[in-house]
Design a protein around this motif. Structure first.
Motif, PDB file in Angstrom:
ATOM      1  N   GLY A  26      82.997  57.868   1.490  1.00  0.00           N
ATOM      2  CA  GLY A  26      81.717  57.523   2.089  1.00  0.00           C
ATOM      3  C   GLY A  26      81.842  56.945   3.477  1.00  0.00           C
ATOM      4  O   GLY A  26      81.025  57.219   4.359  1.00  0.00           O
ATOM      5  N   LEU A  27      82.884  56.150   3.705  1.00  0.00           N
ATOM      6  CA  LEU A  27      83.093  55.564   5.037  1.00  0.00           C
ATOM      7  C   LEU A  27      83.488  56.610   6.056  1.00  0.00           C
ATOM      8  O   LEU A  27      83.279  56.424   7.258  1.00  0.00           O
ATOM      9  N   ALA A  28      84.052  57.716   5.577  1.00  0.00           N
ATOM     10  CA  ALA A  28      84.516  58.743   6.505  1.00  0.00           C
ATOM     11  C   ALA A  28      83.358  59.490   7.154  1.00  0.00           C
ATOM     12  O   ALA A  28      83.561  60.176   8.162  1.00  0.00           O
ATOM     13  N   ARG A  29      82.168  59.378   6.601  1.00  0.00           N
ATOM     14  CA  ARG A  29      81.034  60.104   7.180  1.00  0.00           C
ATOM     15  C   ARG A  29      80.469  59.393   8.410  1.00  0.00           C
ATOM     16  O   ARG A  29      79.640  59.962   9.118  1.00  0.00           O
ATOM     17  N   TRP A  30      80.858  58.169   8.639  1.00  0.00           N
ATOM     18  CA  TRP A  30      80.360  57.451   9.795  1.00  0.00           C
ATOM     19  C   TRP A  30      81.054  57.938  11.065  1.00  0.00           C
ATOM     20  O   TRP A  30      82.190  58.395  11.055  1.00  0.00           O
ATOM     21  N   THR A  31      80.360  57.841  12.163  1.00  0.00           N
ATOM     22  CA  THR A  31      80.938  58.235  13.453  1.00  0.00           C
ATOM     23  C   THR A  31      81.893  57.153  13.956  1.00  0.00           C
ATOM     24  O   THR A  31      81.747  55.972  13.656  1.00  0.00           O
ATOM     25  N   HIS A  32      82.875  57.590  14.707  1.00  0.00           N
ATOM     26  CA  HIS A  32      83.886  56.699  15.311  1.00  0.00           C
ATOM     27  C   HIS A  32      84.659  55.914  14.250  1.00  0.00           C
ATOM     28  O   HIS A  32      85.124  54.805  14.513  1.00  0.00           O
ATOM     29  N   THR A  33      84.814  56.489  13.074  1.00  0.00           N
ATOM     30  CA  THR A  33      85.569  55.785  12.038  1.00  0.00           C
ATOM     31  C   THR A  33      87.041  55.668  12.407  1.00  0.00           C
ATOM     32  O   THR A  33      87.674  54.625  12.191  1.00  0.00           O
ATOM     33  N   GLY A  34      87.615  56.721  12.949  1.00  0.00           N
ATOM     34  CA  GLY A  34      89.023  56.688  13.326  1.00  0.00           C
ATOM     35  C   GLY A  34      89.313  55.660  14.397  1.00  0.00           C
ATOM     36  O   GLY A  34      90.294  54.912  14.316  1.00  0.00           O
ATOM     37  N   GLU A  35      88.442  55.590  15.421  1.00  0.00           N
ATOM     38  CA  GLU A  35      88.652  54.611  16.485  1.00  0.00           C
ATOM     39  C   GLU A  35      88.484  53.192  15.986  1.00  0.00           C
ATOM     40  O   GLU A  35      89.206  52.265  16.390  1.00  0.00           O
ATOM     41  N   LEU A  36      87.534  52.992  15.060  1.00  0.00           N
ATOM     42  CA  LEU A  36      87.326  51.659  14.497  1.00  0.00           C
ATOM     43  C   LEU A  36      88.526  51.220  13.673  1.00  0.00           C
ATOM     44  O   LEU A  36      88.978  50.062  13.764  1.00  0.00           O
ATOM     45  N   LEU A  37      89.074  52.125  12.875  1.00  0.00           N
ATOM     46  CA  LEU A  37      90.262  51.791  12.089  1.00  0.00           C
ATOM     47  C   LEU A  37      91.451  51.456  12.986  1.00  0.00           C
ATOM     48  O   LEU A  37      92.202  50.510  12.712  1.00  0.00           O
ATOM     49  N   ARG A  38      91.594  52.215  14.039  1.00  0.00           N
ATOM     50  CA  ARG A  38      92.707  51.959  14.955  1.00  0.00           C
ATOM     51  C   ARG A  38      92.556  50.605  15.647  1.00  0.00           C
ATOM     52  O   ARG A  38      93.538  49.855  15.787  1.00  0.00           O
ATOM     53  N   ALA A  39      91.346  50.252  16.040  1.00  0.00           N
ATOM     54  CA  ALA A  39      91.119  48.959  16.692  1.00  0.00           C
ATOM     55  C   ALA A  39      91.347  47.803  15.727  1.00  0.00           C
ATOM     56  O   ALA A  39      91.989  46.797  16.076  1.00  0.00           O
ATOM     57  N   LEU A  40      90.838  47.927  14.499  1.00  0.00           N
ATOM     58  CA  LEU A  40      91.034  46.859  13.516  1.00  0.00           C
ATOM     59  C   LEU A  40      92.506  46.679  13.168  1.00  0.00           C
ATOM     60  O   LEU A  40      92.995  45.545  13.029  1.00  0.00           O
ATOM     61  N   LEU A  41      93.224  47.776  13.033  1.00  0.00           N
ATOM     62  CA  LEU A  41      94.644  47.683  12.732  1.00  0.00           C
ATOM     63  C   LEU A  41      95.410  47.026  13.869  1.00  0.00           C
ATOM     64  O   LEU A  41      96.314  46.212  13.640  1.00  0.00           O
ATOM     65  N   SER A  42      95.043  47.333  15.100  1.00  0.00           N
ATOM     66  CA  SER A  42      95.721  46.716  16.248  1.00  0.00           C
ATOM     67  C   SER A  42      95.447  45.218  16.301  1.00  0.00           C
ATOM     68  O   SER A  42      96.356  44.420  16.581  1.00  0.00           O
ATOM     69  N   VAL A  43      94.220  44.811  16.027  1.00  0.00           N
ATOM     70  CA  VAL A  43      93.871  43.387  16.071  1.00  0.00           C
ATOM     71  C   VAL A  43      94.597  42.607  14.986  1.00  0.00           C
ATOM     72  O   VAL A  43      95.140  41.520  15.228  1.00  0.00           O
ATOM     73  N   THR A  44      94.637  43.140  13.779  1.00  0.00           N
ATOM     74  CA  THR A  44      95.313  42.436  12.689  1.00  0.00           C
ATOM     75  C   THR A  44      96.827  42.366  12.915  1.00  0.00           C
ATOM     76  O   THR A  44      97.455  41.340  12.621  1.00  0.00           O
ATOM     77  N   LEU A  45      97.413  43.424  13.446  1.00  0.00           N
ATOM     78  CA  LEU A  45      98.842  43.381  13.755  1.00  0.00           C
ATOM     79  C   LEU A  45      99.141  42.372  14.857  1.00  0.00           C
ATOM     80  O   LEU A  45     100.175  41.697  14.838  1.00  0.00           O
TER      81      LEU A  45
END
Length: 497
Positions: A280-299
């Protein structure tokens, strides 16, 4: 008449002598009183000149060293940013630590969902495993749906069948199977994600407990003593920023490596979609960019906590070295009495015990994690030794260097402190061969200092074991010989991977 005149002369002379003697006696009394006044004034001036620099030094220490240091610890969530014990200040500090803890746990989960490995430094794409092959048909399994990238948005083709055909190839979509757990199906998830997360979380919790509750003002006591004994307090402030500056350089290189090389938006998106409940989350726009940004912030937050804990340990080792060197210099110059010097050494041993038994605990947990990442990165670099050539200027080598540097810093700092502690044992011999400096010191006191200094057995410890510079140099030599041997036996290229 002659007798009377003689008697009168004697009386006059005696009276004159008495007056003269009175004058002479009064003159020394006046000079003595003036000298006492001058002595009193000098004592008062000495007290002012001795007390004022101490208070000025302590204010300078609090403003330029303690406050910035506490703020840095507060950014990592290790202690409150204010030293006040007010009710609001305490709870704001607790809330900040709790938020950092939640972000760390969220980062561990996100690394697992996206399949990011800190030992490799990259996200490996999901492999398609062949099941069987028949003439004209190829059956493969995949853990991701058919993904089509439309930059900058992501769109998913929803398939209604579990069997997809494409130019004679049959692909089985395993995402539609109930109970599919993605990466949890592999036992490697325990050692790749769970154990490293527990080690990192354990280091953070131990650091919070030590800096917030178990410190007992040991850190402030050490810093203030070093500033009072130091002849150049500004150098200590520069050392503070130098240490954390080097830490920021490592942090910047690590995040640049993760952002530019390690995280790929397409692979992150595919890994995230390998779990059925994320469809369901994959249907949202810019999901890939959001995941990449969140992963960078947490790391970034993970590396920040680790950097602050390790740099703080190195800074405390440096302050203890400065404290011990200042005490040695004062004893050799006879600006401190031998009994007071032994008392200061006892205080130093308490601070060293606090470093070895408490401050080193979170550092040990993080060092185990960093050394594991280093060895795993080396094994990943040479896992396919049959393939020729092996490129050395690769992302894997950069990842090895990053974890190797942060893993060896505590050992080098502890070894340097151990060397300074061993040098203190020679203080008794050094003052014995300086008769002109310690000419007013009794031989009994000199012998006492000689025996006390010779009996000192002090060293910095990690993992409850003394860290010696000799063993550390031997370990570095073995590693260098190992790398040189691999270079001779393997076909190494200077190209890119």
């Amino acid at each position: 008449m002659d007798q009377s005149s003689a008697v009168g002369a004697t009386t006059i002379s005696s009276s004159s002598l008495s007056t003269t003697s009175n004058v002479l006696t009064h003159a020394p009394d006046a000079s003595h009183s003036s000298d006492m006044e001058c002595i009193d004034e000098n004592v008062i001036i000495d007290e002012i000149t001795e007390a004022e620099p101490t208070s000025v030094t302590l204010r300078f220490c609090k403003r330029k060293f303690l406050r910035p240091y506490v703020v840095i610890l507060a950014i990592a969530g290790l202690c409150p940013s204010s030293s006040d014990v007010e009710f609001l200040g305490r709870w704001v500090g607790h809330l900040q630590t709790f938020l950092v803890l939640l972000l760390l746990i969220f980062g561990y989960m996100l690394q697992f969902l996206c399949g990011f490995r800190r030992d490799h430094g990259i996200i490996e794409p999901i492999q398609h495993l062949p099941i069987s092959t028949t003439p004209g048909w190829t059956i493969t399994t995949t853990t991701t749906p058919d993904v089509v990238k439309q930059s900058p948005n992501w769109t998913i083709r929803d398939e209604t069948s579990d069997f997809l055909t494409d130019s004679g190839n049959l692909t089985i979509n395993l995402n539609r199977e109930p109970g599919h757990l993605g990466l949890l199906a592999s036992g490697e998830a325990i050692f790749i994600y769970l154990v490293p997360a527990l080690l990192h979380l354990n280091g953070f919790i131990l650091a919070v407990f030590i800096y917030r509750f178990a410190d007992n003002e040991q850190l402030q006591n050490l810093i203030e003593r070093v500033f009072i004994l130091s002849s150049n307090p500004r150098r200590l402030v520069l050392t503070l920023w130098f240490y954390f500056g080097l830490g920021l350089v490592w942090l910047g290189v690590s995040i640049a490596y993760v952002t530019l090389i390690g995280i790929d938006g397409v692979t992150v998106f595919e890994r995230f979609l390998s779990f059925g409940w994320t469809g369901g989350l994959a249907r949202w726009t810019h999901t890939g960019e959001l995941l990449r940004a969140l992963l960078s912030v947490t790391l970034f937050l993970h590396d920040l906590v680790q950097m602050v804990v390790i740099v703080s340990y190195g800074l405390m080792c440096y302050m203890l070295r400065c404290y011990l060197k200042a005490l040695k210099e004062k004893l050799l110059l006879h600006t401190i009495e031998p009994l007071n010097w032994m008392r200061e050494i006892c205080e130093f041993r308490k601070l060293l015990h606090h470093l070895n038994t408490k401050i080193s605990l979170p550092v040990a947990s993080l060092t185990v994690l960093n050394l594991s990442y280093t060895v795993s990165s080396v094994a990943h670099l040479f896992h396919n030794m049959r393939a020729c050539p092996i490129n050395i200027f690769t992302a894997s080598l950069a990842n090895i260097l990053l974890w190797l540097v942060i893993a060896l810093v505590p050992f080098f700092q502890a070894a340097s402190l151990t060397v300074t502690c061993r040098q203190t044992q020679s203080c008794g011999h050094l003052i014995s061969i300086r008769p002109f400096v310690h000419r007013n010191t009794s031989s009994e006191d000199l012998n006492t200092v000689l025996l006390y200094a010779s009996s000192l057995k002090m060293s910095a410890k990690l993992f409850r074991m003394p860290v010696s510079a000799h063993y550390l140099c031997f370990l570095v030599l073995v590693c260098f010989i190992g790398v040189l041997t691999f270079g001779m036996c393997l076909n190494i290229s200077l190209g890119r991977l």
